[in-house]
Write a protein that holds these residues in place. Structure first.
Motif, short mmCIF file in Angstrom:
data_model
loop_
_atom_site.label_atom_id
_atom_site.label_comp_id
_atom_site.label_asym_id
_atom_site.label_seq_id
_atom_site.Cartn_x
_atom_site.Cartn_y
_atom_site.Cartn_z
N GLU A 66 38.55 67.01 9.52
CA GLU A 66 37.95 66.23 8.44
C GLU A 66 36.66 66.88 7.94
O GLU A 66 36.40 66.94 6.73
N SER A 67 35.86 67.39 8.87
CA SER A 67 34.60 68.04 8.51
C SER A 67 34.85 69.31 7.70
O SER A 67 34.15 69.57 6.70
N LEU A 68 35.85 70.10 8.09
CA LEU A 68 36.17 71.33 7.37
C LEU A 68 36.68 71.02 5.96
O LEU A 68 36.33 71.70 4.99
N LEU A 69 37.51 69.99 5.84
CA LEU A 69 38.03 69.59 4.52
C LEU A 69 36.89 69.15 3.60
O LEU A 69 36.84 69.52 2.42
N GLU A 70 35.97 68.38 4.16
CA GLU A 70 34.82 67.91 3.38
C GLU A 70 33.95 69.07 2.94
O GLU A 70 33.51 69.14 1.79
N ARG A 71 33.72 70.02 3.84
CA ARG A 71 32.90 71.19 3.52
C ARG A 71 33.51 72.03 2.41
O ARG A 71 32.81 72.59 1.57
N GLU A 72 34.85 72.10 2.39
CA GLU A 72 35.55 72.91 1.40
C GLU A 72 35.81 72.18 0.09
O GLU A 72 36.32 72.77 -0.86
N GLY A 73 35.51 70.89 0.05
CA GLY A 73 35.71 70.15 -1.19
C GLY A 73 37.13 69.70 -1.42
O GLY A 73 37.53 69.44 -2.56
#
Length: 311
Positions: free
Chosen positions: A82-89
């Motif tokens: 979830e954190s990686l998805l959020e960081r990548e937009g």
């Protein structure tokens, strides 16, 4: 070639089995005294988006907007994902299943080579998947293309209904298939199996004419607009029933093949984005082929940017 503005206005809905690709990089200086295996002294760890999450990331890196619909567990890998998805937009609609182990593929790398892969996974709960049909219907309206990334992990139990809804809404539907039962993908716009995956379904072919006959039969049986077969060093073949042969062959463009991991993700993500901006299937696969040729020159699950692809 689509402009940046056209791509930024395009929205692709990605549905499927998301996973966390975890890499342990280290040095190998000796063999274990306990067993004849190399000892890897881990020096660096890296987490990347994998599976359907990598497909959604590929769409985003091209410059289009992507929404990921998937099921994860209630665990540390899910929070990392979830954190990686959020960081990548990448917009994410995550179904939470407390009993599910979020899929993790752990790769141990030594001397720039993969020495071992360890998989952690389980099958999602049927009720959670049923609840996600409502999320799919809601996200469908604002999407220009729908992409199903099937890794055979159980997250696409309701794909026949989802394809039906998407086609009724007039959206192009792309499927990266898995397994030997392609009947569940009936009605899709295009399937993108590789050579081995297609042979598992239609049987081994003796020559190009035999492949063309088998591909046509599969298209007709499943009522597909097209079948795109990725053929590694032989490039790609599109079977769409157009022209005298009903087939378009595109030569491979890779200058150097370093790692084919995730190349299929890049190809179908690029194809979805191009169809989403209104490009024809035959023009779109030329761009997708170029993207695949770029990404196999990179290590691990990777992506291609707008600049790399068009400039």
């Amino acid at each position: 070639m689509p402009s940046r503005e056209q791509l930024s206005a395009c929205r692709v809905l990605v549905v499927g089995d998301a996973m966390l690709d975890r890499y342990w990089f280290g040095s190998v200086d000796r063999v274990s005294p306990e067993a004849p295996v190399p000892v890897v002294r881990v020096q660096r760890e890296e987490d990347r988006l994998g599976g359907a999450a990598n497909v959604a990331l590929n769409v985003k890196r091209l410059g289009a907007a992507s929404t990921l619909l998937t099921v994860v567990g209630d665990d540390a890998p899910a929070r990392t994902l979830e954190s990686l998805l959020e960081r990548e937009g990448v917009a994410a609609r995550l179904g939470r299943d407390e009993k599910l182990t979020t899929i993790v593929k752990l790769r141990v790398i030594g001397r720039a080579q993969q020495l071992l892969r360890v998989d952690f996974e389980s099958t999602p709960d049927h009720e959670i998947l049923t609840q996600m049909l409502a999320d799919f219907a809601q996200a469908l309206g604002s999407s220009d293309a729908v992409l199903f990334s099937d890794y055979g992990k159980g997250g696409l139990t309701h794909i026949p209904r989802m394809i039906e809804l998407a086609r009724a809404a007039g959206k192009p539907v792309l499927v990266d298939p898995k397994g030997s039962d392609y009947g569940r993908y009936a009605g899709a716009t295009v399937l993108t199996p590789n050579r081995a995956e297609l042979a598992q379904v239609v049987g081994a072919w003796s020559d190009e004419a035999d492949l063309r006959r088998r591909a046509r039969r599969l298209r007709e049986d499943l009522q597909l607009d097209a079948l795109l077969v990725t053929r590694s060093e032989e490039g790609m073949s599109l079977f769409d029933g157009v022209g005298d042969s009903g087939q378009l062959d595109v030569a491979a463009l890779a200058r150097e093949v370093f790692d084919v991991t995730g190349a299929g993700d890049t190809v179908i993500a690029t194809l979805a984005a191009m169809l989403g901006v209104g490009m024809s299937m035959r023009d779109a696969i030329q761009v997708a082929n170029r993207a695949g040729g770029i990404v196999v020159g990179k290590f691990g699950t990777a992506t291609v940017s707008y600049e790399e692809l068009f400039e």
